[in-house]
Every structure is written in structure tokens, then in C-alpha cells.
Scaffold this motif. Structure first.
Motif, PDB file in Angstrom:
ATOM      1  N   LYS A 434      14.915  17.490  98.987  1.00  0.00           N
ATOM      2  CA  LYS A 434      13.605  17.124  99.513  1.00  0.00           C
ATOM      3  C   LYS A 434      13.164  15.736  99.081  1.00  0.00           C
ATOM      4  O   LYS A 434      12.317  15.117  99.698  1.00  0.00           O
ATOM      5  N   ARG A 435      13.695  15.257  97.958  1.00  0.00           N
ATOM      6  CA  ARG A 435      13.244  13.969  97.434  1.00  0.00           C
ATOM      7  C   ARG A 435      14.445  13.099  97.060  1.00  0.00           C
ATOM      8  O   ARG A 435      15.470  13.620  96.617  1.00  0.00           O
ATOM      9  N   ALA A 436      14.271  11.797  97.220  1.00  0.00           N
ATOM     10  CA  ALA A 436      15.296  10.869  96.767  1.00  0.00           C
ATOM     11  C   ALA A 436      14.604   9.753  96.006  1.00  0.00           C
ATOM     12  O   ALA A 436      13.625   9.195  96.493  1.00  0.00           O
ATOM     13  N   VAL A 437      15.093   9.472  94.811  1.00  0.00           N
ATOM     14  CA  VAL A 437      14.560   8.346  94.060  1.00  0.00           C
ATOM     15  C   VAL A 437      15.520   7.188  94.270  1.00  0.00           C
ATOM     16  O   VAL A 437      16.718   7.302  94.005  1.00  0.00           O
ATOM     17  N   VAL A 438      14.993   6.097  94.805  1.00  0.00           N
ATOM     18  CA  VAL A 438      15.834   4.952  95.188  1.00  0.00           C
ATOM     19  C   VAL A 438      15.179   3.655  94.698  1.00  0.00           C
ATOM     20  O   VAL A 438      14.008   3.662  94.339  1.00  0.00           O
ATOM     21  N   PRO A 439      15.919   2.550  94.695  1.00  0.00           N
ATOM     22  CA  PRO A 439      15.328   1.268  94.293  1.00  0.00           C
ATOM     23  C   PRO A 439      14.250   0.808  95.270  1.00  0.00           C
ATOM     24  O   PRO A 439      14.283   1.177  96.447  1.00  0.00           O
ATOM     25  N   LYS A 440      13.341   0.008  94.780  1.00  0.00           N
ATOM     26  CA  LYS A 440      12.267  -0.489  95.633  1.00  0.00           C
ATOM     27  C   LYS A 440      12.840  -1.487  96.628  1.00  0.00           C
ATOM     28  O   LYS A 440      13.643  -2.336  96.285  1.00  0.00           O
ATOM     29  N   ARG A 441      12.358  -1.340  97.845  1.00  0.00           N
ATOM     30  CA  ARG A 441      12.846  -2.220  98.896  1.00  0.00           C
ATOM     31  C   ARG A 441      12.084  -3.532  98.849  1.00  0.00           C
ATOM     32  O   ARG A 441      10.856  -3.535  98.857  1.00  0.00           O
ATOM     33  N   LEU A 442      12.788  -4.633  98.759  1.00  0.00           N
ATOM     34  CA  LEU A 442      12.098  -5.913  98.658  1.00  0.00           C
ATOM     35  C   LEU A 442      11.895  -6.547 100.027  1.00  0.00           C
ATOM     36  O   LEU A 442      10.994  -7.330 100.237  1.00  0.00           O
ATOM     37  N   ARG A 443      12.788  -6.221 100.946  1.00  0.00           N
ATOM     38  CA  ARG A 443      12.623  -6.722 102.309  1.00  0.00           C
ATOM     39  C   ARG A 443      12.407  -5.533 103.218  1.00  0.00           C
ATOM     40  O   ARG A 443      12.903  -4.446 102.941  1.00  0.00           O
ATOM     41  N   ARG A 444      11.710  -5.755 104.283  1.00  0.00           N
ATOM     42  CA  ARG A 444      11.505  -4.658 105.227  1.00  0.00           C
ATOM     43  C   ARG A 444      12.804  -4.404 105.981  1.00  0.00           C
ATOM     44  O   ARG A 444      13.472  -5.318 106.411  1.00  0.00           O
ATOM     45  N   GLY A 445      13.150  -3.169 106.085  1.00  0.00           N
ATOM     46  CA  GLY A 445      14.365  -2.839 106.825  1.00  0.00           C
ATOM     47  C   GLY A 445      14.060  -1.694 107.757  1.00  0.00           C
ATOM     48  O   GLY A 445      12.900  -1.458 108.106  1.00  0.00           O
ATOM     49  N   GLU A 446      15.077  -1.007 108.128  1.00  0.00           N
ATOM     50  CA  GLU A 446      14.885   0.192 108.953  1.00  0.00           C
ATOM     51  C   GLU A 446      14.006   1.192 108.204  1.00  0.00           C
ATOM     52  O   GLU A 446      14.079   1.255 106.985  1.00  0.00           O
ATOM     53  N   PRO A 447      13.242   1.993 108.914  1.00  0.00           N
ATOM     54  CA  PRO A 447      12.470   3.009 108.193  1.00  0.00           C
ATOM     55  C   PRO A 447      13.414   4.014 107.539  1.00  0.00           C
ATOM     56  O   PRO A 447      14.530   4.225 108.012  1.00  0.00           O
ATOM     57  N   TRP A 448      12.978   4.617 106.448  1.00  0.00           N
ATOM     58  CA  TRP A 448      13.802   5.637 105.789  1.00  0.00           C
ATOM     59  C   TRP A 448      13.992   6.817 106.731  1.00  0.00           C
ATOM     60  O   TRP A 448      13.108   7.111 107.541  1.00  0.00           O
ATOM     61  N   PRO A 449      15.104   7.506 106.634  1.00  0.00           N
ATOM     62  CA  PRO A 449      15.321   8.660 107.524  1.00  0.00           C
ATOM     63  C   PRO A 449      14.264   9.738 107.306  1.00  0.00           C
ATOM     64  O   PRO A 449      13.656   9.829 106.238  1.00  0.00           O
ATOM     65  N   GLU A 450      14.097  10.537 108.332  1.00  0.00           N
ATOM     66  CA  GLU A 450      13.115  11.621 108.261  1.00  0.00           C
ATOM     67  C   GLU A 450      13.693  12.778 107.461  1.00  0.00           C
ATOM     68  O   GLU A 450      14.899  12.860 107.265  1.00  0.00           O
ATOM     69  N   GLY A 451      12.808  13.658 107.035  1.00  0.00           N
ATOM     70  CA  GLY A 451      13.264  14.906 106.437  1.00  0.00           C
ATOM     71  C   GLY A 451      13.498  14.826 104.944  1.00  0.00           C
ATOM     72  O   GLY A 451      13.912  15.796 104.323  1.00  0.00           O
ATOM     73  N   ILE A 452      13.239  13.654 104.365  1.00  0.00           N
ATOM     74  CA  ILE A 452      13.390  13.551 102.913  1.00  0.00           C
ATOM     75  C   ILE A 452      12.342  12.561 102.412  1.00  0.00           C
ATOM     76  O   ILE A 452      12.070  11.550 103.046  1.00  0.00           O
ATOM     77  N   ASP A 453      11.745  12.929 101.313  1.00  0.00           N
ATOM     78  CA  ASP A 453      10.691  12.131 100.739  1.00  0.00           C
ATOM     79  C   ASP A 453      11.332  11.044  99.878  1.00  0.00           C
ATOM     80  O   ASP A 453      12.013  11.351  98.911  1.00  0.00           O
ATOM     81  N   VAL A 454      11.155   9.780 100.260  1.00  0.00           N
ATOM     82  CA  VAL A 454      11.830   8.710  99.528  1.00  0.00           C
ATOM     83  C   VAL A 454      10.859   8.060  98.557  1.00  0.00           C
ATOM     84  O   VAL A 454       9.795   7.584  98.952  1.00  0.00           O
ATOM     85  N   ILE A 455      11.226   8.074  97.291  1.00  0.00           N
ATOM     86  CA  ILE A 455      10.365   7.486  96.265  1.00  0.00           C
ATOM     87  C   ILE A 455      11.021   6.203  95.780  1.00  0.00           C
ATOM     88  O   ILE A 455      12.131   6.231  95.261  1.00  0.00           O
TER      89      ILE A 455
END
Ligand code: TYD
Ligand code: MG
Length: 481
Positions: A434-455
Motif C-alpha cells: 500500500k505504501r512506498a517510501v522513495v526519494p524526493k523528486r526534484l524535477r517533475r516527471g510522470e505522475p506516480w502510478p495509481e494504487g500505491i501511496d508514494v511517500i
């Protein structure tokens, strides 16, 4: 027969000598003299010609050369085919390396059996299995054992031929008579050419026998698979000579005491490298693992401290793996760091960052890290999971069970973004995280995929706060992201 003689050439400085010398008189290097065959006549072997012009080597305009994709023989073992890049290329030469006892002969015999039997829509092909390691009876026993696992037993395929021989000149003669589509040589270290004085398995023998097999593949269109044992140092037959001779290098790896086996391509002239096929060793041979992430997580203990889920990319496929960490007070002097399945230096780096940037007291703790399933992960994207597993054990607090961790850890304690985040996150979501902890995005890119809460977390500290279960009594003033 053309007259050929041998000479010894120093691999360090190129000094040539008529006889073997333990130490090169020119550069002083020990054991650097390697035997080579010198063709006495320029016409060399047969009528093809080794030197000078041969008719077949005419320059062509690149634009006139057919560019169609390589024709491939379909291989009904999906995980194997994926590693080869889609099937067997006729006339190609493939090296299958791996530690002794890992299952190379098993895999090759399984392939030989399905190819020689054919399937409903794949016609049978003639296969010659040459073994210099085992007797015909031993191989027959293995073949029967592999068959015993199938639902209905059928006779061993007629198109599968077996030859026990170590003299390569004899092998080549038999190949001419049997005329197979597929040749398997088990193993290159047992094959020898009588022209060379050095013993089977020596650098010169391995190089020369492999070159002959390559010539055979290229001139006849037979697909050749050669098995090579990896020495303790992880190198095939001394120097990596073989890797240059063959088209494709596959390694079968895994922990001998565990069931999973990974077939990894490290070089492939006919497909993507770093592709991985996953198998499981059973009583009746290797079985394909079609959903490896599920399999690797099957025995996971949810909510146990010291466990974190990483998402690594193996070739084009994301793979979820459990990383375990254990810290334990050091007993005698120096604290130990023991990695199993991760690189030692990456573990040292992670521990150093945890100590210096996050003030963790790891100096007097032994640290063990283990990747479940006998997998070896080299990707820095697993750093965050390694760090979380260690901290989780140190604090005796579990990582949240529904959370995956993706990110490379930098020396300043910052997190860096690995590639292919979309694929990794989709795989995690598919497996119910349900959750993914990932590095902070510094540039805007594609939106994160649906179905998982990206922190998103900028630093390792923030990421760990987000990943560890909330029940931890945290020191004051720490922000949860
Ligand atoms: P093998 O293919 O002989 O290894 P290699 O050629 O790489 O040296 O495999 C050896 C191991 O595999 C041996 O320990 C037994 C195990 N094995 C099984 O567990 N199930 C099987 O069906 C077979 C054939 C082997
Ligand atoms: Mg073997």
C-alpha cells in the motif's frame, strides 16, 4: 592433416618461447606463459583458409546486408528463453557458467530433453549432449529423475544423443556424423585438444577448445552451449578469455542450500543483458518460477523487526525481495559486518552513513544483512531497504508491513532516485503493498502510478521515520514525513 606446432606466449609482455617456462625471462612474471597453436601452413585447417583472402569474406555495402531479426528456435522453457532474448539463435555459442553443483548440467539436460521431444507446436530438434564429467549411466539416471516429475511419463526422446568424450577432435568428428541442431558441451574444462601439451582446463586448452566450438557454430549453424565452472574467485577458467569468444554468457547462481536459482545474462549479442530467469530446484529438476516476487516474499514474517522489502530491477523485470538485518552486541573487539546477498562495500557504506549522519550506535554492534531466497542484489536502489532492516533490528521495531522501500543512499545521508520507478511501484502495487517510501523528486516527471501511496523523503532519516512502524517512541522533535 596440416602441420601445426605449439609455442608459449607470456600473457604479460608477449615474450614467445618454444618451451614452457615457469617464469617469463623478459618481464619476470610467474606462470604467465600460455600455450598456443601455431598453424604451420597458411591454408590452416581444411580448405577454408585461416590467413589470406577467402572467397566468403567480401566487403558488402552495409545497406545491402539483410537486417532481419535473427531467426530463433523457440524454446519452451519461458524463463530460459527470456534470458536468451527470445529463443535459441542457430549458429550462436552460449556459455553457461556457475559454481559446481548449482545445477548447470540439470538445466542443460532439461533443455536438451524438451528440445529433442518437441511440443505440440514446436517440432523436435536433434540434440547432442557431450559430457566429459559424468558417465552415460549417471546422465541416464538424471534424465529419468527429471522425467519422473512430469504428469505422464513418456519414453526418452529419440532425437537426444549422448556422448561421453573429452577429446574435442573426436567430439567434432561425432558432431559431423550426428548432425545435431543443438550441441551441449559439459564442461569446457574437461575438453582438450591433443595438439596442445597443456592439460585439460588450462587457459590454453580452454581458449583453443572454445575457439574450435565457435568455428563449428559459425560454420555449421549448430547452436552450441558450453558449460563452464566458475572458480572460487568468480572467474571462468582463469582469465575471462571465454567471455570474448562466445556470443552470450549466462550465469546460473543462487545459494546451494536454498532452492532458488537465477539464470542471469551478463553478455548477449542477441538480446538484452542483465535479463534474469528464475528457477527453483526440485526433486525432479529445475522448475520455472513465473511470479518470482510472490515466491521471494512467501515465507516473510510480517511485523518482525529487522525485515524490509526492496524493489530491485533484474533486467527488465522488477523483483520484490526481503532484506533482513540483525544487529547484535559485539563480543570480542572488532565489530563485524557480514553481508549475505549484498555487496560488502555497500553494507559498510550504509553502516557508516547510519553512524555518522544519523548518529546510530553501531560501532559496538555486529551487523548481519541477508537477502532472503539466496538472491544477490547489486543495485544501489536496495540501499534504503538495507538501512531500514538494520535500523529496524537495532530499535527492535518492525518496518510497516505494507511498505516497500526504494532508494540509493548517498554519503551525506541523502536519498537518490534510481531508474524505472514506475515499473517498480506498479509491481509493488500488484503484490498488494500500500505504501512506498522513495526519494524526493526534484524535477517533475510522470505522475506516480495509481494504487500505491508514494511517500517522498529527502533524506535517509526522513525515509526511516516514514517506514518504521509508528509505535516507536521517537526522540522529541523528529518530523514524520
Ligand atoms: P548439477 O546439475 O549436477 O550441477 P552442476 O552441473 O552445476 O555441477 O546439479 C547438482 C545438484 O542439483 C545436486 O546437488 C543435486 C541437485 N538436483 C536436485 O535437487 N534435483 C534434481 O532433479 C537434480 C537432477 C539435481
Ligand atoms: Mg555438471
Amino acid at each position: 592433416m596440416p602441420k601445426a606446432h605449439t609455442r608459449y606466449v607470456c600473457q604479460q609482455c608477449g615474450r614467445v618461447s618454444a618451451s614452457y617456462m615457469g617464469r617469463c625471462p623478459q618481464c619476470g612474471e610467474y606462470n604467465s606463459m600460455v600455450e598456443e597453436i601455431v598453424q604451420a601452413e597458411p591454408t590452416g585447417r581444411g580448405s577454408k583458409g585461416q590467413r589470406g583472402l577467402s572467397i566468403s569474406s567480401t566487403p558488402h555495402r552495409l545497406s545491402e546486408i539483410g537486417g532481419e531479426a535473427e531467426e530463433r528456435i523457440p524454446l519452451p522453457i519461458g524463463e530460459f528463453a527470456r534470458v536468451l532474448g527470445g529463443g535459441i539463435v542457430p549458429g550462436s555459442i552460449v556459455l553457461v557458467g556457475g559454481d559446481p553443483g548449482i545445477g548447470k548440467s540439470t538445466l542443460m539436460l532439461q533443455m536438451a530433453m524438451v528440445m529433442a521431444s518437441g511440443t505440440a507446436n514446436i517440432p523436435p530438434r536433434r540434440v547432442l549432449y557431450v559430457s566429459g564429467e559424468e558417465s552415460g549411466r549417471q546422465i541416464k539416471m538424471r534424465a529419468t529423475r527429471l522425467q519422473a516429475g512430469e504428469e505422464k511419463t513418456h519414453p526418452l526422446p529419440d532425437e537426444l544423443y549422448l556422448l561421453t568424450e573429452t577429446n574435442l577432435a573426436a567430439v567434432l568428428e561425432h558432431v559431423r556424423q550426428v548432425a545435431p541442431s543443438l550441441l551441449i558441451v559439459d564442461s569446457i574444462q574437461t575438453m582438450y585438444l591433443p595438439e596442445l601439451e597443456s592439460s585439460a582446463g588450462s587457459v590454453s586448452q580452454v581458449r583453443e577448445t572454445a575457439s574450435r566450438l565457435r568455428e563449428l557454430a559459425k560454420s555449421s549453424g549448430i547452436a552450441v552451449f558450453i558449460i563452464g565452472h566458475v572458480t572460487k574467485e568468480g572467474i571462468i577458467a582463469g582469465p575471462r578469455i571465454l567471455e570474448h569468444i562466445v556470443d552470450t554468457v549466462l550465469y546460473l547462481e543462487g545459494d546451494r542450500f536454498q532452492a532458488y536459482r537465477l539464470l542471469r545474462s551478463v553478455k548477449n549479442r542477441f538480446g538484452a543483458t542483465a535479463e534474469v530467469g528464475v528457477f527453483e530446484m526440485h526433486e525432479h529438476g529445475l522448475r520455472e518460477v513465473v511470479n518470482p516476487s510472490e515466491a521471494f516474499l512467501a515465507e516473510r514474517m510480517v511485523n518482525a523487526p529487522g525485515s524490509a522489502i526492496a524493489v530491485t530491477m533484474e533486467g527488465t523485470r522488477p523483483l520484490l525481495v526481503e532484506v533482513q538485518g540483525l544487529t547484535s552486541p559485539t563480543q570480542f573487539g572488532n565489530a563485524r559486518r557480514t553481508p549475505n546477498g549484498v555487496d560488502f562495500n555497500r553494507l559498510l557504506l550504509t553502516v557508516a552513513v547510519l553512524t555518522r549522519r544519523l548518529g546510530m550506535k553501531l560501532a559496538e554492534q555486529d551487523v548481519f544483512v541477508n537477502v532472503v531466497g539466496g538472491l544477490q542484489i547489486d543495485e544501489p536502489a536496495a540501499d534504503l531497504a538495507i538501512a531500514a532492516a538494520i535500523v529496524s533490528s537495532l530499535r527492535d521495531t518492525p518496518v510497516r508491513a505494507d511498505t516497500v522501500l526504494i532508494g540509493e543512499v548517498g554519503l551525506a545521508g541523502e536519498l537518490r532516485m534510481p531508474g524505472q520507478m514506475g515499473m517498480r511501484l506498479r509491481e509493488a502495487a500488484k503484490l498488494g503493498f500500500k505504501r512506498a517510501v522513495v526519494p524526493k523528486r526534484l524535477r517533475r516527471g510522470e505522475p506516480w502510478p495509481e494504487g500505491i501511496d508514494v511517500i517522498e523523503a529527502r533524506s535517509l532519516r526522513q525515509a526511516l521515520d516514514a517506514a518504521l512502524a509508528p509505535a516507536v517512541p521517537r526522540p522529541k522533535g523528529r518530523k514524520v514525513v
